[in-house]
Write an enzyme that holds these catalytic residues in place. Structure first.
Site, PDB file in Angstrom:
ATOM      1  N   CYS A  96      28.261  17.713  30.078  1.00 41.75           N
ATOM      2  CA  CYS A  96      28.294  18.974  29.334  1.00 41.75           C
ATOM      3  C   CYS A  96      27.364  20.033  29.929  1.00 41.75           C
ATOM      4  O   CYS A  96      27.666  20.578  30.988  1.00 41.75           O
ATOM      5  CB  CYS A  96      27.995  18.671  27.866  1.00 41.75           C
ATOM      6  SG  CYS A  96      28.621  19.927  26.755  1.00 41.75           S
ATOM      7  N   ARG A 131      34.437  26.587  19.244  1.00 46.84           N
ATOM      8  CA  ARG A 131      33.967  25.448  20.034  1.00 46.84           C
ATOM      9  C   ARG A 131      35.099  24.451  20.119  1.00 46.84           C
ATOM     10  O   ARG A 131      35.932  24.356  19.217  1.00 46.84           O
ATOM     11  CB  ARG A 131      32.758  24.774  19.361  1.00 46.84           C
ATOM     12  CG  ARG A 131      31.522  25.625  19.291  1.00 46.84           C
ATOM     13  CD  ARG A 131      30.356  24.856  18.685  1.00 46.84           C
ATOM     14  NE  ARG A 131      29.813  23.848  19.596  1.00 46.84           N
ATOM     15  CZ  ARG A 131      28.970  24.115  20.579  1.00 46.84           C
ATOM     16  NH1 ARG A 131      28.558  25.336  20.791  1.00 46.84           N
ATOM     17  NH2 ARG A 131      28.523  23.154  21.357  1.00 46.84           N
ATOM     18  N   HIS A 195      30.839  13.355  25.001  1.00 49.77           N
ATOM     19  CA  HIS A 195      29.625  12.824  24.383  1.00 49.77           C
ATOM     20  C   HIS A 195      30.026  11.500  23.743  1.00 49.77           C
ATOM     21  O   HIS A 195      31.114  11.005  23.940  1.00 49.77           O
ATOM     22  CB  HIS A 195      29.090  13.791  23.334  1.00 49.77           C
ATOM     23  CG  HIS A 195      28.657  15.096  23.910  1.00 49.77           C
ATOM     24  ND1 HIS A 195      27.528  15.237  24.677  1.00 49.77           N
ATOM     25  CD2 HIS A 195      29.203  16.330  23.833  1.00 49.77           C
ATOM     26  CE1 HIS A 195      27.393  16.499  25.043  1.00 49.77           C
ATOM     27  NE2 HIS A 195      28.399  17.191  24.550  1.00 49.77           N
TER      28      HIS A 195
HETATM   29  N1  GLN Z   1      25.640  24.763  25.358  1.00 52.95           N
HETATM   30  C1  GLN Z   1      26.772  24.269  26.068  1.00 52.95           C
HETATM   31  C2  GLN Z   1      28.121  24.571  25.401  1.00 52.95           C
HETATM   32  O1  GLN Z   1      28.215  24.692  24.211  1.00 52.95           O
HETATM   33  C3  GLN Z   1      26.632  22.797  26.292  1.00 52.95           C
HETATM   34  C4  GLN Z   1      26.682  22.048  25.014  1.00 52.95           C
HETATM   35  C5  GLN Z   1      26.452  20.602  25.204  1.00 52.95           C
HETATM   36  O2  GLN Z   1      25.815  20.183  26.146  1.00 52.95           O
HETATM   37  N2  GLN Z   1      26.931  19.865  24.259  1.00 52.95           N
HETATM   38  O3  GLN Z   1      29.115  24.674  26.116  1.00 52.95           O
END
Ligand code: GLN
Length: 229
Positions: A96, A131, A195
């Protein structure tokens, strides 16, 4: 004494460690032990020197934009050694935020440009008020393996020349929700938005990563049956 030894760098492990990404190291350590591999983990963070020759594996996790901005500034001082490490076929797992920072740049959720190290040619844009969150499943045709996980990111990443995806999206969003790619494979670098942590559900990928490192260092690889109890 163990038969093998892997020196592991947890890059910015005290800053980028969201959603249980550190679990990837716990899993690698657990599997390494079964294979008689000593697994020594060292955090290399801000103001600390990174030397490519000191490590056989790097793990770089995800994080919030706030920490990513801090890391983005510091990592420029490590850019040369990290690029050398990657080009010398060093084994690297980036998740990520870590995956984003290996590329050219990342536009944060508030429009700020967060500079990457340009070691890989991908770049990351941000989505307005959205998101990508949820379960994800991808298939890697070359490895003939399916990977399962959970994604949660604002960034939308677009791969560049010479970069292969870690897999083609079967379920979920992946790098950008448009081109069906997820993650990246470049030399011995694996990047992903998974994740969960990534390796919790994907023993085959954990073994692949260990094998990349032991092949490079000892010309030795292991089979999945050696990981079973
Ligand atoms: N801040 C980054 C995004 O939202 C990475 C998020 C993360 O590592 N989960 O794309």
């Amino acid at each position: 004494m163990a038969a093998y030894n892997l020196r592991v760098c947890h890059l910015y492990g005290n800053l980028l460690n969201t959603y249980g990404d550190n679990g990837n190291l716990l899993l690698l350590e657990y599997y390494a032990k079964k294979l008689d591999i000593d697994f020594s983990i060292e955090i290399v963070s801000i103001y600390e020197e990174f030397k490519a020759e000191n490590f056989d594996l790097i793990f770089f996790g995800g994080g919030q934009d706030y920490e990513q901005v801090i890391v983005s500034k510091d990592i420029q001082t490590k850019k040369q050694e990290l690029t050398k490490y990657i080009e010398d076929d060093g084994v690297f797992l980036a998740i990520c935020g870590g995956f984003q920072l290996l590329g050219e740049y990342y536009i944060g959720a508030h429009g700020e440009k967060i500079e990457g190290i340009h070691a890989l040619p991908h770049y990351t844009l941000s989505q307005e008020n959205n998101r990508f969150i949820g379960d994800i499943e991808i298939y890697n045709e070359i490895f003939n393996e399916t990977y399962f996980g959970f994604e949660n990111h604002n960034g939308t990443t677009f791969l560049g020349e010479g970069e292969m995806p870690l897999g083609i999206v079967k379920k979920g969003f992946g790098n950008n929700g448009k081109d069906h790619t997820e993650g990246v494979v470049y030399k011995n670098v694996i990047g992903s938005y998974f994740h969960g942590p990534l390796l919790a559900k994907n023993k085959n990928l954990a073994l692949r990563i260990i094998n990349m490192a032991t092949k490079k260092k000892y010309n030795q690889t292991f089979s999945i049956s050696q990981l079973n109890d």
